[in-house]
Design an enzyme around this catalytic site. Structure first.
Site, PDB file in Angstrom:
ATOM      1  N   LEU A 302      48.199  32.840  40.127  1.00  0.00           N
ATOM      2  CA  LEU A 302      46.926  33.131  40.781  1.00  0.00           C
ATOM      3  C   LEU A 302      45.805  32.497  39.975  1.00  0.00           C
ATOM      4  O   LEU A 302      45.628  32.805  38.791  1.00  0.00           O
ATOM      5  CB  LEU A 302      46.682  34.646  40.859  1.00  0.00           C
ATOM      6  CG  LEU A 302      47.626  35.514  41.679  1.00  0.00           C
ATOM      7  CD1 LEU A 302      48.933  35.773  40.935  1.00  0.00           C
ATOM      8  CD2 LEU A 302      46.965  36.852  42.005  1.00  0.00           C
ATOM      9  N   GLY A 388      42.626  35.611  37.136  1.00  0.00           N
ATOM     10  CA  GLY A 388      43.655  34.618  36.864  1.00  0.00           C
ATOM     11  C   GLY A 388      44.894  35.219  36.240  1.00  0.00           C
ATOM     12  O   GLY A 388      44.830  35.865  35.210  1.00  0.00           O
ATOM     13  N   SER A 389      46.067  35.025  36.834  1.00  0.00           N
ATOM     14  CA  SER A 389      47.236  35.735  36.352  1.00  0.00           C
ATOM     15  C   SER A 389      48.481  35.218  37.051  1.00  0.00           C
ATOM     16  O   SER A 389      48.494  34.124  37.618  1.00  0.00           O
ATOM     17  CB  SER A 389      47.068  37.236  36.592  1.00  0.00           C
ATOM     18  OG  SER A 389      46.645  37.462  37.929  1.00  0.00           O
ATOM     19  N   ARG A 390      49.532  36.040  37.045  1.00  0.00           N
ATOM     20  CA  ARG A 390      50.807  35.650  37.656  1.00  0.00           C
ATOM     21  C   ARG A 390      51.553  36.902  38.103  1.00  0.00           C
ATOM     22  O   ARG A 390      51.496  37.939  37.443  1.00  0.00           O
ATOM     23  CB  ARG A 390      51.628  34.864  36.632  1.00  0.00           C
ATOM     24  CG  ARG A 390      53.079  34.622  36.990  1.00  0.00           C
ATOM     25  CD  ARG A 390      53.738  33.808  35.920  1.00  0.00           C
ATOM     26  NE  ARG A 390      55.176  34.051  35.855  1.00  0.00           N
ATOM     27  CZ  ARG A 390      55.992  33.493  34.975  1.00  0.00           C
ATOM     28  NH1 ARG A 390      55.511  32.665  34.064  1.00  0.00           N
ATOM     29  NH2 ARG A 390      57.280  33.763  34.995  1.00  0.00           N
TER      30      ARG A 390
END
Length: 421
Positions: A302, A388-390
């Site tokens: 993301l 922002g990440s996963r």
């Protein structure tokens, strides 16, 4: 005649609390999301109340609702007023709604709703909850409301204690006079198959902007902080333009927490994306955290421009949740495998399914709102990651086939990333 367990000095708040339309919808949300056939029990309702209207609106053709009159009424008179009100709603409602004078006449139900806010001492609240719990079917839900105040309150403290043990959801309703907190308690475990009969739960703290777009409560708070800093900067240095920095940041910060409505595929064999973003990897692997099983893992990155609300990829029951410590490498890099991550394990008809929320270089705050024991519908919101990440979805490798490949763009709750074999 046995009175309601929350009547008079035994639990009802002495301060007038108006349950408005929004709070009433939250109180009836477990009824509304249950696809039926189901039974409901509404305790402490008054004729014409918003809670009664919300409960009736949640009924489906095969459902049944029992209503116990509000304790502020006077026995038969209150029940008679309720019956008259229900009869005015028409044949469809009267065929599915039964009004009784006391709890002794009520039968156990799948969803029990206490329409009157609990107050009083902890012992009084404990006794009231014990009486109501006896009327909840196995695996059913008891919904109660308490004033949302930080002041000492025996009843609210007791409900919070029970929510820590048996809670499967809690919502703060600020748009009520005064604000209230609604708790959903499940004292006996539910089977994971029940999740397939549910719709995604209502999120009252998600603020609607348009018909299809909301802002998560985290975004409202973040934008409020930015505007507050702007006001302070303007007051401290009236001639400076410095205040414009946080003021201009408020809108994009709020936009980061946007929470759009999504159409979840009805296909029972479909597994949907847990988040928006770009597919980083699709691989078969083992993970010691989940034993010796082989999993199909689909990882999605993301960016800061993606929607960061996370959704359940399948319907199931939350059976475990834990957080593992680690670093904060950029989420698109292999080193992100060792980042701080939150693991939500679901029990499903196809075996264990895990959703992993991983932090990134900027994202360092994980929000998970699904307690152990709660049921999640497919596509239901259960948390978010800030900036922002996963997300990784683990599926039993021998029971699922991927439908996406690295580089594909996916939409959380809508894109089918795998199908059950």
């Amino acid at each position: 005649m046995t009175q309601s367990p929350v009547g008079g000095a035994s639990g009802v708040s002495r301060r007038p609390i108006q349950i408005g339309d929004r709070a009433a919808r939250v109180l009836a949300s477990e009824l509304a999301r249950h696809g039926g056939p189901k039974t409901g029990l509404l305790v402490g309702a008054a004729a014409g109340s918003a809670t009664l209207a919300a409960a009736i609106d949640a009924l489906l053709p095969d459902d049944r609702l029992t209503v116990v009159a509000a304790s502020s009424g006077s026995g038969f008179g209150a029940a008679a007023a309720l019956r008259e009100h229900v009869e005015r709603q028409g044949r469809w409602v009267t065929d599915r709604t039964r009004v009784v004078e006391s709890l002794t006449e009520a039968e156990p139900a799948d969803v029990v709703i206490l329409a009157e806010p609990l107050a009083g001492s902890a012992d009084e609240a404990r006794a009231a909850l014990a009486d109501l719990t006896k009327l909840v079917n196995a695996g059913g839900v008891l919904t109660v409301v308490v004033p949302a105040t930080r002041l000492p309150s025996g009843a609210a403290d007791e409900v919070e204690r029970q929510a820590a043990l048996y809670g499967v959801g809690s919502d703060l309703v600020l748009r009520n006079v005064p604000p209230v907190r609604v708790h959903r308690l499940r004292h006996t475990p539910a089977h994971h198959a029940a999740a397939h009969n549910l719709l995604p739960a209502l999120r009252p703290s998600s603020v609607p902007l348009t018909r299809g777009m909301n802002i998560d409560s985290n975004g409202v708070a973040a934008a409020g902080i930015a505007l507050g800093l702007a006001a302070l900067a303007k007051a401290a240095r009236p001639k400076s333009k410095l205040w414009m920095v946080p003021a201009l940041a408020a809108a994009p910060v709020a936009a980061f927490f946007r929470d759009p409505q999504r159409d979840v595929p009805e296909d029972t064999s479909a597994v949907v994306a847990a988040s928006d973003g770009k597919v980083l990897g699709v691989e078969r692997m083992h993970d010691k955290r989940f034993g010796d099983m082989e999993f199909l893992r689909i990882a999605v990155f993301l960016s800061v421009l993606d929607v960061h609300v996370n959704r359940a990829p399948v319907a199931g029951k939350v059976v475990d949740y834990f957080v593992e410590d680690g670093g904060y490498a950029a989420a698109m890099k292999p080193e992100a495998e060792h980042n701080v991550a939150a693991y939500t394990l679901l029990e499903t008809a196809h075996g264990p399914v895990a959703v992993v929320q991983r932090t990134g270089l900027i994202a360092r705050r994980i929000v998970q709102r699904a307690p152990v024991g709660s049921l999640l519908a497919k596509g239901e919101r259960f948390g978010l990651i800030r900036f922002g990440s996963r997300t990784d979805v683990y599926l039993p490798a021998d029971k699922a086939a991927p439908t996406v490949a690295p580089g594909d763009r996916v939409v959380g709750g809508a894109t089918v990333i795998a199908t059950w074999l």
